[in-house]
Design an enzyme around this catalytic site. Structure first.
Site, PDB file in Angstrom:
ATOM      1  CB  SER A 292      -0.948  -0.050   1.202  1.00 45.69           C
ATOM      2  OG  SER A 292      -1.922   0.953   1.148  1.00 45.69           O
TER       3      SER A 292
ATOM      4  CG  ASP B  69      -2.999   3.827  -1.331  1.00 41.03           C
ATOM      5  OD1 ASP B  69      -3.684   3.675  -2.362  1.00 41.03           O
ATOM      6  OD2 ASP B  69      -3.190   3.164  -0.291  1.00 41.03           O
TER       7      ASP B  69
ATOM      8  CG  ASP C  55      -3.069  -0.846  -2.288  1.00 45.40           C
ATOM      9  OD1 ASP C  55      -3.086   0.332  -1.884  1.00 45.40           O
ATOM     10  OD2 ASP C  55      -3.614  -1.787  -1.667  1.00 45.40           O
TER      11      ASP C  55
ATOM     12  CG  ASP D  94      -6.294   0.448  -0.591  1.00 49.65           C
ATOM     13  OD1 ASP D  94      -5.524   1.439  -0.531  1.00 49.65           O
ATOM     14  OD2 ASP D  94      -6.282  -0.462   0.262  1.00 49.65           O
TER      15      ASP D  94
END
Length: 454
Positions: free
Chosen positions: A108, A247, A249, A251
């Protein structure tokens, strides 16, 4: 202590998180999750369980992907390799392809040397604690390995970026609904570096992409949702209507308005909640947030007739509350926003699309839309080296908290939150002024140090 944290297994790649561990997790997850799949019929022609595997742009994701794919296939699971794709894209395809499990390799917003492994159950939802405990319990366990035709097949999956982008754009109303808007998108040199700009452009926006040149080493390096300076400057430089920062990833996302002023997750949730309410689409006129959301959000939505339910910190707990009550909007101040009508997890690109749709449909700027929330000054003090287990039971501390709440008289709030991983207690205070919040927080922190000393 469990190897699973609040969001899967995470640590220094090739340090705590090795290829051996990834291989073992692949085997254990295959055995546990396939055993717990629901009763939906297996698609015609499928003879083995199916997993999908994606990753972000970290160079370590390459060897970890091969290791976990090897573990899954050795346990008799067919694997579709999605390659680089955001976490919500992996969740979407886990559901769309009716896979028995999904795997995302990402840390992340963490720095590049870290990496992580997140597992998704059938339907694209995150695992609950009990399933993670069961996976961990099976690590290294002896088992009967399939041989011959019983092992899994590994196949690259067609065009995941195009399929996921089409899904994102398809959640909006009308043809090219973002036409006329100029936006800066900071992709954090991460998993959405291709799909993020593509989805916004396909929806009609003029897109200036920054942080969209990943080289395996630069993910989150001075860019993305934890470093907004470049986004602020780019929005002003290009005269953009708004900017969004993802960010690693993708999400979650945060935003800035046309003047480069920050718009946080609480303000984003308010914008989306009021948009859904106006159209009669906000289930039970309720938003699910966490205990860390600013009191200003709760006050703003209360004035509009929207209730706010508060869950524990962590998007998995927000989603649990949403599923339990059937609610369709929830999220965190940090920018995880779950639009449950369209996604099973937080989705930064989806969030940006729907905020921009609200801008276009209302004819109002992001600054005007965000101004509905007046954020109260919030002070957070971490008190280390204390017995966090007594934070909710020490009589003198509870009395001090009650006195502080009485002093604030409904104009602020107090929250004591023990850390999940360290011997510390977080003291959070909101008040009408920064000075008042700081004074109350300092006073309570002193009581925590005195009463909970080890």
């Amino acid at each position: 202590m469990s190897i699973f944290g609040t969001d899967g297994v995470r640590g220094l790649a090739n340090g705590q998180l090795t290829a051996d561990l990834a291989l073992g997790l692949g085997v254990a997850a295959a055995r546990v999750l396939v055993a717990h799949t629901d009763e939906r019929p297996t698609p015609a022609g499928r003879t083995r369980p199916l997993a999908v595997v994606g990753r972000d742009t970290r160079v370590s994701g390459q060897f970890l992907e091969h290791a976990i794919v090897a573990g899954l296939a050795s346990a008799g699971v067919d694997v579709l390799r999605l390659r680089v794709l955001p976490t919500p894209g992996v969740a979407f395809l886990t559901d769309r392809l009716r896979a028995d499990l999904g795997v995302m390799i990402s840390a992340s917003h963490n720095p590049m040397p870290d990496n992580g492994i997140k597992f998704l159950a059938r339907g694209g939802v995150k695992l609950d604690d009990a399933l993670e405990d069961e996976i961990e319990a099976r690590l290294g366990e002896q088992w009967d390995r399939p041989t011959g035709a019983g092992v899994g097949r590994v196949t690259p999956y067609g065009p995941p970026v195009e399929e996921y982008a089409a899904h994102l754009v398809g959640t909006l109303d009308g043809e090219r609904p973002l036409a006329g808007l100029r936006v800066v998108l900071d992709c954090a040199h991460g998993a959405a570096s291709v799909v993020g700009p593509k989805a916004l452009a396909d929806a009609g926006a003029e897109v200036i992409a920054i942080g969209a040149a990943p080289d395996g080493l630069n993910i989150n390096a001075g860019v993305g949702s934890t470093h907004l300076d470049h986004l602020r400057a780019a929005v002003v430089e290009h005269g953009a209507d708004a900017g969004f920062a993802l960010d690693g990833d993708a999400d979650r996302c945060l935003a800035v308005d046309h003047a480069g002023e920050d718009v946080d997750g609480d303000q984003i949730m308010a914008i989306l909640a009021l948009a859904l309410q106006e159209r009669g689409r906000l289930v039970a006129d309720t938003l699910v947030a966490t205990v860390m959301s600013n009191l200003g959000l709760i006050q703003a939505l209360d004035r509009a007739g929207v209730a706010v339910r508060q869950a524990a910190v962590g998007d998995r707990y927000v989603l649990e509350e949403m599923r339990a009550g059937g609610f369709n909007l929830g999220g965190e101040q940090s920018g995880h926003v779950i639009l449950r009508d369209h996604a099973t997890t937080g989705d930064g690109v989806l969030t940006a699309l729907h905020v921009m749709q609200r801008m276009a449909a209302s004819g109002r700027s992001l600054a005007e839309l965000a101004s509905v929330v007046t954020r109260l000054p919030q002070v957070l003090v971490n008190v280390a080296d204390v017995d966090k287990g007594r934070a909710g039971s020490d009589p003198a501390l509870l009395s001090a908290v009650a006195a502080a709440e009485e002093d604030l008289a409904g104009s602020g709030r107090v929250l004591l939150r023990p850390s999940g991983t360290e011997a510390l207690v977080r003291v959070m205070v909101e008040a009408p002024t920064s000075e008042k919040a700081s004074a109350v927080a300092a006073s309570l922190a002193d009581v925590v140090r005195e009463r909970l000393a080890l």
